[in-house]
Scaffold this motif. Structure first.
Motif, PDB file in Angstrom:
ATOM      1  N   LYS A  75      11.457   0.746   9.526  1.00  0.00           N
ATOM      2  CA  LYS A  75      10.481   1.641  10.147  1.00  0.00           C
ATOM      3  C   LYS A  75       9.235   1.785   9.271  1.00  0.00           C
ATOM      4  CE  LYS A  75      13.511   4.282  13.124  1.00  0.00           C
ATOM      5  NZ  LYS A  75      14.290   5.505  13.291  1.00  0.00           N
ATOM      6  N   LEU A  76       9.456   1.842   7.967  1.00  0.00           N
ATOM      7  CA  LEU A  76       8.304   1.917   7.061  1.00  0.00           C
ATOM      8  C   LEU A  76       7.482   0.636   7.154  1.00  0.00           C
ATOM      9  CD1 LEU A  76       6.612   3.272   4.868  1.00  0.00           C
ATOM     10  CD2 LEU A  76       8.176   2.336   3.155  1.00  0.00           C
ATOM     11  N   LYS A  77       8.173  -0.505   7.274  1.00  0.00           N
ATOM     12  CA  LYS A  77       7.452  -1.782   7.370  1.00  0.00           C
ATOM     13  C   LYS A  77       6.555  -1.809   8.606  1.00  0.00           C
ATOM     14  CE  LYS A  77      10.676  -4.753   4.855  1.00  0.00           C
ATOM     15  NZ  LYS A  77      11.485  -5.982   4.874  1.00  0.00           N
ATOM     16  N   ILE A  82       2.902   6.696  -6.825  1.00  0.00           N
ATOM     17  CA  ILE A  82       2.033   7.731  -7.403  1.00  0.00           C
ATOM     18  C   ILE A  82       2.530   9.128  -7.020  1.00  0.00           C
ATOM     19  CG2 ILE A  82      -0.328   8.670  -7.475  1.00  0.00           C
ATOM     20  CD1 ILE A  82      -1.328   5.831  -6.851  1.00  0.00           C
ATOM     21  N   SER A  83       2.958   9.275  -5.779  1.00  0.00           N
ATOM     22  CA  SER A  83       3.334  10.601  -5.290  1.00  0.00           C
ATOM     23  C   SER A  83       4.652  10.544  -4.502  1.00  0.00           C
ATOM     24  CB  SER A  83       2.194  11.138  -4.405  1.00  0.00           C
ATOM     25  OG  SER A  83       2.526  12.414  -3.917  1.00  0.00           O
ATOM     26  N   PRO A  84       5.788  10.500  -5.234  1.00  0.00           N
ATOM     27  CA  PRO A  84       7.094  10.320  -4.576  1.00  0.00           C
ATOM     28  C   PRO A  84       7.389  11.373  -3.501  1.00  0.00           C
ATOM     29  CG  PRO A  84       7.307  10.142  -6.963  1.00  0.00           C
ATOM     30  CD  PRO A  84       5.907  10.604  -6.699  1.00  0.00           C
ATOM     31  N   SER A  85       6.906  12.591  -3.706  1.00  0.00           N
ATOM     32  CA  SER A  85       7.263  13.634  -2.736  1.00  0.00           C
ATOM     33  C   SER A  85       6.623  13.398  -1.372  1.00  0.00           C
ATOM     34  CB  SER A  85       6.858  15.018  -3.268  1.00  0.00           C
ATOM     35  OG  SER A  85       5.452  15.134  -3.292  1.00  0.00           O
ATOM     36  N   SER A  86       5.591  12.555  -1.309  1.00  0.00           N
ATOM     37  CA  SER A  86       4.934  12.368  -0.010  1.00  0.00           C
ATOM     38  C   SER A  86       5.818  11.607   0.985  1.00  0.00           C
ATOM     39  CB  SER A  86       3.554  11.720  -0.165  1.00  0.00           C
ATOM     40  OG  SER A  86       3.647  10.505  -0.857  1.00  0.00           O
ATOM     41  N   THR A  87       6.890  10.984   0.511  1.00  0.00           N
ATOM     42  CA  THR A  87       7.833  10.369   1.470  1.00  0.00           C
ATOM     43  C   THR A  87       8.368  11.421   2.445  1.00  0.00           C
ATOM     44  OG1 THR A  87       9.635  10.716  -0.110  1.00  0.00           O
ATOM     45  CG2 THR A  87       8.682   8.509  -0.031  1.00  0.00           C
ATOM     46  N   GLN A  88       8.450  12.662   1.950  1.00  0.00           N
ATOM     47  CA  GLN A  88       9.024  13.727   2.778  1.00  0.00           C
ATOM     48  C   GLN A  88       8.176  14.086   3.994  1.00  0.00           C
ATOM     49  OE1 GLN A  88      12.211  14.721   2.265  1.00  0.00           O
ATOM     50  NE2 GLN A  88      11.979  13.003   0.848  1.00  0.00           N
ATOM     51  N   GLN A  89       6.948  13.604   4.010  1.00  0.00           N
ATOM     52  CA  GLN A  89       6.082  13.891   5.153  1.00  0.00           C
ATOM     53  C   GLN A  89       6.267  12.870   6.277  1.00  0.00           C
ATOM     54  OE1 GLN A  89       2.708  14.257   2.536  1.00  0.00           O
ATOM     55  NE2 GLN A  89       2.217  16.236   3.430  1.00  0.00           N
ATOM     56  N   PHE A  90       7.123  11.884   6.044  1.00  0.00           N
ATOM     57  CA  PHE A  90       7.392  10.879   7.073  1.00  0.00           C
ATOM     58  C   PHE A  90       8.784  11.128   7.639  1.00  0.00           C
ATOM     59  CE2 PHE A  90       4.159   9.227   4.344  1.00  0.00           C
ATOM     60  CZ  PHE A  90       3.305   8.540   5.192  1.00  0.00           C
ATOM     61  N   SER A  91       8.812  11.505   8.910  1.00  0.00           N
ATOM     62  CA  SER A  91      10.098  11.876   9.516  1.00  0.00           C
ATOM     63  C   SER A  91      11.130  10.762   9.339  1.00  0.00           C
ATOM     64  CB  SER A  91       9.909  12.186  11.001  1.00  0.00           C
ATOM     65  OG  SER A  91       9.321  11.069  11.645  1.00  0.00           O
ATOM     66  N   PHE A  92      10.691   9.516   9.458  1.00  0.00           N
ATOM     67  CA  PHE A  92      11.657   8.394   9.400  1.00  0.00           C
ATOM     68  C   PHE A  92      12.094   8.060   7.975  1.00  0.00           C
ATOM     69  CE2 PHE A  92       8.441   5.388   8.037  1.00  0.00           C
ATOM     70  CZ  PHE A  92       7.267   5.820   8.651  1.00  0.00           C
ATOM     71  N   ALA A 139      16.448   8.724   5.147  1.00  0.00           N
ATOM     72  CA  ALA A 139      16.711   7.283   4.999  1.00  0.00           C
ATOM     73  C   ALA A 139      17.539   7.034   3.741  1.00  0.00           C
ATOM     74  CB  ALA A 139      15.398   6.522   4.922  1.00  0.00           C
ATOM     75  N   THR A 140      18.473   6.102   3.834  1.00  0.00           N
ATOM     76  CA  THR A 140      19.325   5.823   2.679  1.00  0.00           C
ATOM     77  C   THR A 140      18.988   4.479   2.022  1.00  0.00           C
ATOM     78  OG1 THR A 140      20.931   4.980   4.267  1.00  0.00           O
ATOM     79  CG2 THR A 140      21.316   7.201   3.416  1.00  0.00           C
ATOM     80  N   GLU A 141      18.423   3.543   2.821  1.00  0.00           N
ATOM     81  CA  GLU A 141      18.094   2.240   2.219  1.00  0.00           C
ATOM     82  C   GLU A 141      16.839   2.354   1.351  1.00  0.00           C
ATOM     83  OE1 GLU A 141      17.230   3.225   5.289  1.00  0.00           O
ATOM     84  OE2 GLU A 141      16.642   1.484   6.501  1.00  0.00           O
ATOM     85  N   PRO A 142      16.669   1.399   0.411  1.00  0.00           N
ATOM     86  CA  PRO A 142      15.471   1.430  -0.430  1.00  0.00           C
ATOM     87  C   PRO A 142      14.206   1.345   0.437  1.00  0.00           C
ATOM     88  CG  PRO A 142      16.975  -0.337  -1.093  1.00  0.00           C
ATOM     89  CD  PRO A 142      17.512   0.224   0.157  1.00  0.00           C
ATOM     90  N   LEU A 143      13.131   1.951  -0.029  1.00  0.00           N
ATOM     91  CA  LEU A 143      11.879   1.989   0.743  1.00  0.00           C
ATOM     92  C   LEU A 143      11.415   0.591   1.154  1.00  0.00           C
ATOM     93  CD1 LEU A 143       9.898   4.676  -1.291  1.00  0.00           C
ATOM     94  CD2 LEU A 143      10.696   4.899   1.077  1.00  0.00           C
ATOM     95  N   ASN A 144      11.536  -0.377   0.226  1.00  0.00           N
ATOM     96  CA  ASN A 144      10.997  -1.707   0.536  1.00  0.00           C
ATOM     97  C   ASN A 144      11.848  -2.486   1.536  1.00  0.00           C
ATOM     98  OD1 ASN A 144      13.077  -2.147  -1.206  1.00  0.00           O
ATOM     99  ND2 ASN A 144      11.992  -3.585  -2.529  1.00  0.00           N
ATOM    100  N   LEU A 169       0.837  -1.210   0.000  1.00  0.00           N
ATOM    101  CA  LEU A 169       0.000   0.000   0.000  1.00  0.00           C
ATOM    102  C   LEU A 169       0.868   1.255   0.000  1.00  0.00           C
ATOM    103  CD1 LEU A 169      -2.568   1.733   0.517  1.00  0.00           C
ATOM    104  CD2 LEU A 169      -2.368   1.132   2.933  1.00  0.00           C
ATOM    105  N   PHE A 170       1.837   1.283   0.906  1.00  0.00           N
ATOM    106  CA  PHE A 170       2.677   2.491   0.991  1.00  0.00           C
ATOM    107  C   PHE A 170       3.594   2.640  -0.221  1.00  0.00           C
ATOM    108  CE2 PHE A 170       1.936   5.015   4.738  1.00  0.00           C
ATOM    109  CZ  PHE A 170       0.997   4.230   5.392  1.00  0.00           C
ATOM    110  N   LEU A 171       4.112   1.540  -0.753  1.00  0.00           N
ATOM    111  CA  LEU A 171       4.958   1.642  -1.943  1.00  0.00           C
ATOM    112  C   LEU A 171       4.135   2.175  -3.123  1.00  0.00           C
ATOM    113  CD1 LEU A 171       7.110  -1.616  -1.639  1.00  0.00           C
ATOM    114  CD2 LEU A 171       7.744   0.731  -0.998  1.00  0.00           C
ATOM    115  N   LYS A 172       2.865   1.797  -3.168  1.00  0.00           N
ATOM    116  CA  LYS A 172       1.975   2.284  -4.217  1.00  0.00           C
ATOM    117  C   LYS A 172       1.732   3.796  -4.049  1.00  0.00           C
ATOM    118  CE  LYS A 172      -1.019  -1.151  -5.150  1.00  0.00           C
ATOM    119  NZ  LYS A 172      -0.906  -1.802  -6.470  1.00  0.00           N
TER     120      LYS A 172
END
Lengths: 160, 160
Positions: free
Chosen positions: A65-67, A42-52, A56-61, A35-38
């Motif tokens: 913390k994202l998990k 769609i909206s890559p800039s929204s990652t910036q709204q998550f402090s963690f 972050a340097t590792e891939p999102l998946n 869900l979050f990767l989707k």
């Protein structure tokens, strides 16, 4: 049952939610991450709204913390949907709902982002239960999601 | 070739754009409409930013003004992408680009919406040319789209 906004939520809709959630529950961690990767596709800039995620340097998946976060969000969303008819409203502990409201307020979440999340959620569920997916199931989850967003928006104000 | 933002745009990328655009061109009306229906599926509230949709009563896919608009946008986007390497920049008549800038400014288009449109555009092209679709083709169209958005954003100011 009539929800806020005068929306009907029928026994049939509840049954569709319960049936699909029963199948998805065991995969909540994977589905939440999907869900979050989707959303971020769609909206890559929204990652910036998550402090963690900001530094972050590792891939999102691979981001632990994202998990954790995405599983919690997915379970909360689905559990609230599953209980919607029984309780007649979004059942999240009041302190949690207040916190959700202020977190979304502080991150500056806008309507367009709630819409992207809605689209991504329905798409995630569609892919999770392709055989039982239908227009009716899409509507049932859509109504439940809208109720959750309404409940969060009511609490979207600066934390006191 | 190096575009603004220091992005490279190679001959291979140009070839991928030209190859897919050659196939899509004859279906530009259908594909343009598909693109906009996809945008509105992800973000229903964005219909409100189109004056001709605000009080429309017919379904979106039957709306003749939307059809005209979406074909024009799709063709313009693809033509600009097809000419990007040859001209080294987005080639839209300067008056058109200024108009595009002020229209987007006046409608209050935000970054999240340019992102949704990017996602919808790539998805539309992927579905239009599934056999030639690849990560490289996705990147080529993505770079071209980003250049177009940059050019529009530079003109996003009140019309003088």
């Amino acid at each position: 049952m009539v929800l806020s906004q005068g929306v009907n939520f029928t026994e049939e809709q509840e049954a569709l939610i319960l049936k699909s959630w029963a199948v998805m529950k065991k995969d909540a961690a994977d589905l939440g991450l999907k869900l979050f990767l989707k959303i971020f596709e769609i909206s890559p800039s929204s990652t910036q709204q998550f402090s963690f995620l900001r530094n972050a340097t590792e891939p999102l998946n691979k981001n632990s913390k994202l998990k954790t976060h995405s599983k919690a969000v997915f379970v909360m969303t689905c559990e609230a949907a599953a209980q919607l008819r029984k309780t007649g409203k979004i059942t999240i502990r009041e302190t949690t709902l207040q916190k959700l409201g202020s977190v979304h307020f502080n991150s500056g979440v806008i309507d367009a982002q709630f819409e992207v999340t809605r689209f991504a959620l329905l798409d995630t569920i569609k892919e999770a239960v392709p055989q039982m997916w239908s227009e009716e199931m899409k509507n049932a989850w859509g109504v439940a999601y809208d109720q959750l967003v309404l409940a969060i928006k009511e609490e979207m104000k600066p934390s006191s």
